[in-house]
Design a protein around this motif. Structure first.
Motif, mmCIF file in Angstrom:
data_model
loop_
_atom_site.group_PDB
_atom_site.id
_atom_site.type_symbol
_atom_site.label_atom_id
_atom_site.label_comp_id
_atom_site.label_asym_id
_atom_site.label_seq_id
_atom_site.Cartn_x
_atom_site.Cartn_y
_atom_site.Cartn_z
ATOM 1 N N ILE A 15 7.355 -9.346 -0.538
ATOM 2 C CA ILE A 15 5.997 -9.888 -0.490
ATOM 3 C C ILE A 15 6.014 -11.405 -0.619
ATOM 4 O O ILE A 15 6.707 -11.970 -1.478
ATOM 5 C CB ILE A 15 5.145 -9.278 -1.623
ATOM 6 C CG1 ILE A 15 4.964 -7.767 -1.418
ATOM 7 C CG2 ILE A 15 3.791 -9.967 -1.712
ATOM 8 C CD1 ILE A 15 4.182 -7.389 -0.183
ATOM 9 N N THR A 47 4.193 -13.882 -2.131
ATOM 10 C CA THR A 47 3.168 -13.856 -3.179
ATOM 11 C C THR A 47 2.103 -14.939 -2.996
ATOM 12 O O THR A 47 0.995 -14.810 -3.520
ATOM 13 C CB THR A 47 3.805 -13.988 -4.572
ATOM 14 O OG1 THR A 47 4.492 -15.245 -4.670
ATOM 15 C CG2 THR A 47 4.786 -12.851 -4.822
ATOM 16 N N VAL A 68 3.782 -6.659 3.424
ATOM 17 C CA VAL A 68 3.923 -5.275 2.986
ATOM 18 C C VAL A 68 4.898 -4.544 3.916
ATOM 19 O O VAL A 68 4.945 -4.796 5.119
ATOM 20 C CB VAL A 68 2.563 -4.529 2.932
ATOM 21 C CG1 VAL A 68 1.600 -5.231 1.988
ATOM 22 C CG2 VAL A 68 1.941 -4.382 4.307
ATOM 23 N N THR A 118 10.792 -7.581 -4.167
ATOM 24 C CA THR A 118 10.004 -7.121 -3.026
ATOM 25 C C THR A 118 10.081 -8.193 -1.948
ATOM 26 O O THR A 118 10.562 -9.296 -2.195
ATOM 27 C CB THR A 118 8.526 -6.897 -3.390
ATOM 28 O OG1 THR A 118 7.887 -8.180 -3.586
ATOM 29 C CG2 THR A 118 8.378 -6.060 -4.653
ATOM 30 N N LEU A 134 1.147 -10.880 4.476
ATOM 31 C CA LEU A 134 1.511 -10.767 3.066
ATOM 32 C C LEU A 134 2.930 -10.233 2.908
ATOM 33 O O LEU A 134 3.628 -10.576 1.949
ATOM 34 C CB LEU A 134 0.518 -9.847 2.359
ATOM 35 C CG LEU A 134 0.748 -9.524 0.890
ATOM 36 C CD1 LEU A 134 0.650 -10.776 0.028
ATOM 37 C CD2 LEU A 134 -0.267 -8.479 0.411
ATOM 38 N N VAL A 162 3.293 -6.387 -7.914
ATOM 39 C CA VAL A 162 4.211 -7.350 -7.312
ATOM 40 C C VAL A 162 4.526 -8.490 -8.271
ATOM 41 O O VAL A 162 5.695 -8.879 -8.441
ATOM 42 C CB VAL A 162 3.636 -7.885 -5.985
ATOM 43 C CG1 VAL A 162 4.395 -9.117 -5.511
ATOM 44 C CG2 VAL A 162 3.665 -6.798 -4.921
#
Length: 534
Positions: A277, A279, A56, A275, A54, A261
């Motif tokens: 991330i 998504t 993180v 970020t 993902l 997010v």
């Protein structure tokens, strides 16, 4: 003593970019310790690997001092992850710090997360410490952790109910002692967005060395404001948000990672941050957590709930058919969901029904559509959500609720020591013949499904099984919902019974019957360009 620079350099040079918000996932620690969400070591490792996929930045793998199993889980995750910083929680106690350091020895990027209460309520009733004792304890713990680990995070537990000037004093001492991240958690979900903005702005101006550290937000959801408070903290300069998948956590949970997010992504011009991330992995990650814990996500859950990209209202469906932006502010594909769903129910209109039938290959004329729509409304008014197999039956002039051709005559199921089970079924068919079969499975439901497969000759790949109580008490009927794949197509069935195994069997027979009905219809002469008599 471990070389603090060995295997523990910052995860990437991007860490110095001020306008990137780091996502600190604590699903495996703060989330997992909540009732109903406990995971074993194998489940934790699977979840950790998905969280790394993902994207993180930091993963809090557990609290090593809590138990040998928690220590082993942190150590295994630390030795497995490559790009994500692995974090271990520790109280400001020597034993906790040393245990966390040992668990993190194999980590490529490691962090020790220290916490100590700072609020007057906690100082008096939880710790029995004065301000000076809290300050000294925090400094000694940070200095000890720095000898073991490159990154040290310090959390002032119950920070939002701590005197701001004392919190700034503790944080200033933490920076001087070597902390790299300062976390001001709303431990009990008490604050509001305006209050958290004021606190973070105060801290950034009054903490000595603030420019050298990352300020972090960790919000609980007791008043339903965890995500709003986290975003408010970001707007006030926080550059790390601590959150969990699906918002799991103590009491009402933590800030939901997927909501934080996507808010930062969709409202990027407003927040001005980003970020790392991916998504598109949000929905798969949410589904994996559901699979590992057995805890379903509410349908109306933002971002990853079943209704997040589903529309039943005829007004909404009409708008969506004209332009997606009328009722969706983000694409389902952006979070890993295949497509928007126009759910066919009692609120749906003719336009959505026509569009769905056309997508299935049916092109009824206006008169035929009128007839189909009338029968559709009658069926939908019973509160059912209609699926493609129901619409296909309506288009072909059949009753979607018609039973058969297979009927359950007899069912026996037995569980065995060790988790296995056996089941036998006797079925009757509308053509007059009977079939009886038995099977062994991982549990009684699995066994009865295997027996039905054998009896009907219809293989099913189970993709979803859910039981909901339809009342209170031990004799309340259960409503079973099954989803299964057959010949590359997804099918759904449901059944009701006070016996959940029987409810599952009835749901499976609905699927088998629909498959056989569809096969019979396909074999019969028919046209999909339906006229008024369809």
């Amino acid at each position: 003593m471990k070389n603090p620079d060995q295997h523990n350099a910052p995860a990437s040079d991007d860490d110095v970019v001020a306008e990137r918000v780091r996502i600190f996932d604590t699903s495996l620690r703060d989330g997992e310790q909540a009732p109903g969400f406990s995971m074993d070591r194998r489940a934790k490792l699977r979840m950790a690997q998905q969280l790394e996929a993902l994207g993180v930045d930091v993963l809090e793998a557990g609290f090593p001092q809590a138990s040998p199993d928690d220590f082993a889980a942190v150590a295994e995750i630390a030795g497995t992850l490559k790009s994500t910083t692995v974090c271990a929680l520790a109280r400001c106690q020597d034993g906790d710090i040393d245990s966390a350091a040992r668990a993190l020895q194999a980590a490529r990027h490691a962090r020790i997360h220290l916490f100590l209460s700072t609020s007057p309520l906690h100082r008096e009733h939880k710790l029995g410490m004065s301000r000076a004792q809290v300050l000294d304890t925090a400094v000694r713990a940070i200095e000890r952790a720095r000898d073991h680990c490159h990154e040290v995070e310090f959390s002032a537990e119950d920070a939002l109910r701590t005197e701001p000037e004392f919190l700034a004093e503790v944080f200033s001492a933490a920076v001087a002692a070597g902390a790299t991240t300062l976390n001001a958690p709303d431990t009990v979900g008490y604050t509001t967005p305006s209050e958290i903005v004021a606190l973070f702005e105060y801290l950034r101006h009054h903490v000595a060395g603030a420019e050298r550290v990352i300020f972090s937000s960790h919000c609980h959801n007791d008043l339903g404001m965890a995500v709003a408070n986290s975003l408010a903290a970001v707007s006030a300069g926080a550059r790390q948000v601590e959150c969990t998948i699906n918002g799991i956590g103590e009491r009402a949970g933590n800030a939901a990672l997927e909501e934080v997010v996507m808010a930062l992504k969709v409202r990027a011009p407003h927040f001005g941050v980003d970020t790392r991330i991916d998504t598109r992995q949000l929905y798969p990650t949410s589904r994996l957590l559901t699979e590992l814990t057995g805890q379903a996500v509410p349908r109306n859950k933002a971002i990853v709930g079943a209704n997040a990209f589903a529309h039943e209202s005829g007004i909404h469906q009409h708008g969506m058919l004209k332009h997606r932006g009328t009722y969706e502010i983000m694409r389902p594909q952006d979070v890993g969901i295949a497509a928007t769903s126009l759910v066919m129910g009692k609120h749906s209109g003719r336009a959505a029904l026509r569009q769905r039938l056309q997508a299935m290959g049916y092109t009824p004329d206006d008169a035929a559509l009128d007839d189909i729509f009338t029968r559709f409304k009658i069926l939908a008014d019973h509160g059912r959500e209609l699926h493609d197999e129901d619409l296909e039956a309506l288009a072909l002039g059949r009753d979607p609720n018609a039973g058969g051709p297979w009927h359950l005559v007899q069912l026996h199921a037995n569980s065995h020591f060790g988790g296995s089970a056996s089941a036998s079924v006797k079925l009757s068919h509308d053509d007059g013949h009977h079939a009886a079969e038995a099977a062994i499975g991982d549990g009684p439901v699995d066994a009865v499904l295997r027996a039905i497969e054998r009896a009907t000759g219809t293989p099913l790949e189970l993709t979803r099984f859910q039981i909901d109580a339809m009342g209170e008490g031990a004799d309340a009927p259960g409503h079973a919902q099954l989803s299964a794949r057959h010949a590359g197509r997804d099918w759904r069935g449901h059944g009701d019974s006070t016996d959940i195994v029987e409810a599952a069997a009835l749901a499976a027979l609905v699927i088998v019957n629909r498959i056989e009905q569809q096969a019979s219809a396909a074999a019969a002469p028919a046209t999909r360009n339906l006229g008024a008599t369809a």
